[in-house]
Design an enzyme around this catalytic site. Sequence first.
Site, short mmCIF file in Angstrom:
data_model
loop_
_atom_site.label_atom_id
_atom_site.label_comp_id
_atom_site.label_asym_id
_atom_site.label_seq_id
_atom_site.Cartn_x
_atom_site.Cartn_y
_atom_site.Cartn_z
N ASP A 1 0.80 -1.27 0.01
CA ASP A 1 -0.08 0.09 -0.06
C ASP A 1 0.84 1.23 0.11
O ASP A 1 1.75 1.50 0.94
CB ASP A 1 -0.85 0.03 1.34
CG ASP A 1 -2.13 0.86 0.99
OD1 ASP A 1 -2.04 2.03 0.52
OD2 ASP A 1 -3.10 0.52 1.64
N ASP A 2 0.61 2.07 -0.89
CA ASP A 2 1.40 3.45 -1.03
C ASP A 2 2.75 3.51 -1.24
O ASP A 2 3.73 4.09 -0.84
CB ASP A 2 1.04 4.29 0.16
CG ASP A 2 -0.25 4.80 0.02
OD1 ASP A 2 -1.19 4.33 -0.81
OD2 ASP A 2 -0.65 5.61 1.03
N CYS B 1 -6.67 3.74 -3.60
CA CYS B 1 -6.90 2.32 -2.82
C CYS B 1 -7.91 1.48 -3.53
O CYS B 1 -7.79 0.53 -4.21
CB CYS B 1 -7.09 2.68 -1.51
SG CYS B 1 -5.56 2.87 -0.31
N ARG C 1 -7.55 -1.69 -6.34
CA ARG C 1 -7.65 -3.15 -5.72
C ARG C 1 -8.74 -3.92 -6.71
O ARG C 1 -8.60 -5.06 -6.99
CB ARG C 1 -7.90 -3.04 -4.49
CG ARG C 1 -6.49 -2.76 -3.58
CD ARG C 1 -7.05 -2.18 -2.17
NE ARG C 1 -5.99 -1.50 -1.58
CZ ARG C 1 -5.15 -2.11 -1.33
NH1 ARG C 1 -4.80 -3.31 -1.01
NH2 ARG C 1 -3.59 -1.28 -0.75
N LYS D 1 -4.99 -6.14 3.85
CA LYS D 1 -6.10 -5.09 3.54
C LYS D 1 -7.06 -5.41 2.39
O LYS D 1 -6.50 -5.45 1.36
CB LYS D 1 -5.49 -3.65 3.61
CG LYS D 1 -6.42 -2.61 2.76
CD LYS D 1 -5.41 -1.10 2.86
CE LYS D 1 -6.24 -0.13 2.01
NZ LYS D 1 -5.58 0.99 2.00
N HIS E 1 -10.26 -3.63 1.10
CA HIS E 1 -10.92 -2.18 0.87
C HIS E 1 -11.64 -2.33 -0.56
O HIS E 1 -11.57 -1.32 -1.36
CB HIS E 1 -9.58 -1.40 0.71
CG HIS E 1 -10.10 -0.12 1.12
ND1 HIS E 1 -9.02 1.20 1.10
CD2 HIS E 1 -10.98 0.67 1.12
CE1 HIS E 1 -9.50 2.08 1.58
NE2 HIS E 1 -10.91 1.96 1.57
N SER F 1 -8.32 1.09 4.90
CA SER F 1 -7.18 1.63 5.45
C SER F 1 -7.10 1.69 6.82
O SER F 1 -8.14 2.31 7.29
CB SER F 1 -6.87 2.99 4.53
OG SER F 1 -7.01 3.06 3.08
N HIS G 1 1.28 2.69 3.99
CA HIS G 1 0.44 3.77 3.79
C HIS G 1 0.36 4.19 5.72
O HIS G 1 0.53 3.53 6.45
CB HIS G 1 -1.11 3.25 3.95
CG HIS G 1 -2.20 3.82 3.69
ND1 HIS G 1 -2.77 4.73 4.77
CD2 HIS G 1 -3.07 4.11 2.74
CE1 HIS G 1 -3.63 5.51 4.22
NE2 HIS G 1 -3.83 5.18 3.15
N ASP H 1 -0.30 -0.74 -4.97
CA ASP H 1 -1.38 -0.25 -5.55
C ASP H 1 -1.47 1.29 -6.00
O ASP H 1 -2.13 1.58 -6.80
CB ASP H 1 -2.53 -0.23 -4.27
CG ASP H 1 -2.26 0.72 -3.24
OD1 ASP H 1 -0.96 1.24 -3.08
OD2 ASP H 1 -3.22 1.04 -2.42
N ASN H 2 -0.55 2.09 -5.66
CA ASN H 2 -0.20 3.38 -6.15
C ASN H 2 0.92 3.89 -5.42
O ASN H 2 1.52 3.50 -4.76
CB ASN H 2 -1.42 4.48 -5.69
CG ASN H 2 -1.99 4.38 -4.33
OD1 ASN H 2 -2.99 4.03 -4.06
ND2 ASN H 2 -1.25 4.78 -3.57
N LYS I 1 0.74 9.63 -5.17
CA LYS I 1 -0.52 9.04 -5.28
C LYS I 1 -1.62 9.93 -5.45
O LYS I 1 -1.32 11.30 -5.10
CB LYS I 1 -0.67 8.57 -3.78
CG LYS I 1 -2.05 8.42 -3.12
CD LYS I 1 -1.83 7.57 -1.60
CE LYS I 1 -3.39 7.51 -1.27
NZ LYS I 1 -3.34 6.94 0.08
#
Length: 462
Positions: A21-22, A61, A65, A114, A116, A139, A208, A260-261, A281
């Site tokens: 994540d991130d 997010c 996903r 996660k 989401h 998140s 994140h 994811d980003n 992001k």
Amino acid sequence: MAFAPGKPAAKTPNVVLFFIDDLGYGDLSVTGALGYKTPNLDKMAAEGTRFTNFMAAQAVCSASRAALMTGCYPNRLGISGAFGPSSLVGLNPKEETIAELVKAQGYATGIFGKWHLGSQTEFLPLQQGFDEYYGVPYSHDMWPLHPWQERSKYPPLHWIDGNNAGKEIKTLEDASELTPTITEHAVAFIRKNKNKPFFMYVPHPMPHVPLAASARFRGKSERGIFGDVLMELDWSVGEIMKELKTQGLDENTLVIFTSDNGPWLNYGDHAGSSGGFREGKGTSFEGGQREPCMIRWPGVVPAGRVSNKLLSTLDILPTIAKLTGAKLPKEKIDGIEFVDLLKGDETKTPRENFLYYYRKNSLEAVRKHNWKLVFAHPGRKYEGSLPGKNGQPGPSPEDHPYPAALYNLARDPGERYDVMEQNPEIVAELTKIAEAAREDLGDDLQQKAGKNVRAAGEVLKK
């Protein structure tokens, strides 16, 4: 269906999919990170193939996903943004996920981390093809300790075990157990399913914010808490890889690692690095969507190789489907399988075009090969603002008026030099791609509705 330990099976590998994540493009030591090392991920890159032109489908997010799980641009599915805890919307159960496709082939399926894609029971992983789920539903900043709690009124955050709420995550000390707990459950899943094929999805919630590392890694890096968190994530990957080897599954397992980003840059020392790409992001510039990607499968995916071919998270579902003998979803998808390229055939160019959608359904840019045409749009801007510090965010204006521009990513990956006037024929070619996309998926910037957009899942108010 059991496999002999140490013997690679060409068609039916186990699959482990890490989704961080991130994570920024520059956040691994193999991609230039400073102040800490990621030896297990560096080893994965050395033992497999590193894809340097790999795009997240969208820079946020839930949308990102949804694309990974279905092989569809998220706006095709009616999904955008990041779902909040009280959202009554989620990934439509009618959509077919990677888990559902391989489960039909006899695979055990598990997710640890996660989700989401909807926190209502109707949208949780067990309703989307997974046999097991242990993780957080969204998140982990969407909790009572959020600085905007007075305005957002976030409910308590709980671990979810299957469909049931478990222990509450009340403090940063509790959050420091996210990475080790997810790792423990992932290792247990491998042990439990060592005698049958499995698909395991490990979407780690960090880096994140808010950042938290367990006592074992706290204070260990020169980069502060961010480096500590990355070291622990690298350890987690190493523990899972070690268990595959212990169980004799190493050579029969396809392992994919990506994110994811890009980094949430206005968090400053609590954010990662875009590796020199523009912005991060929440933007459709390369820093928002270009991600690290390593894929390893001994004896099948060439070791020590770098591929610069354009690929996306959209392409993971059809590739896994082909490798496992699974049928593709009945509804239209946007992913393109890249099995031949994955196995080393660099004459193959599966993906030529890519669409940069953001917000609800705004087509902010299109790409063909290394040419990227950006359309005039309002967007997030990190540059020009002082970033935050110690876990507090700095400003990130959301409506900066970006002008139309053409970039040649082969010589200008930082998207600094607009060459639109010099290349009218390229602009015309990319404009045609955009027109087709608007017909298919729509475009809020031009107030156009797409002809082939499906509805997200929605539950009635309880």
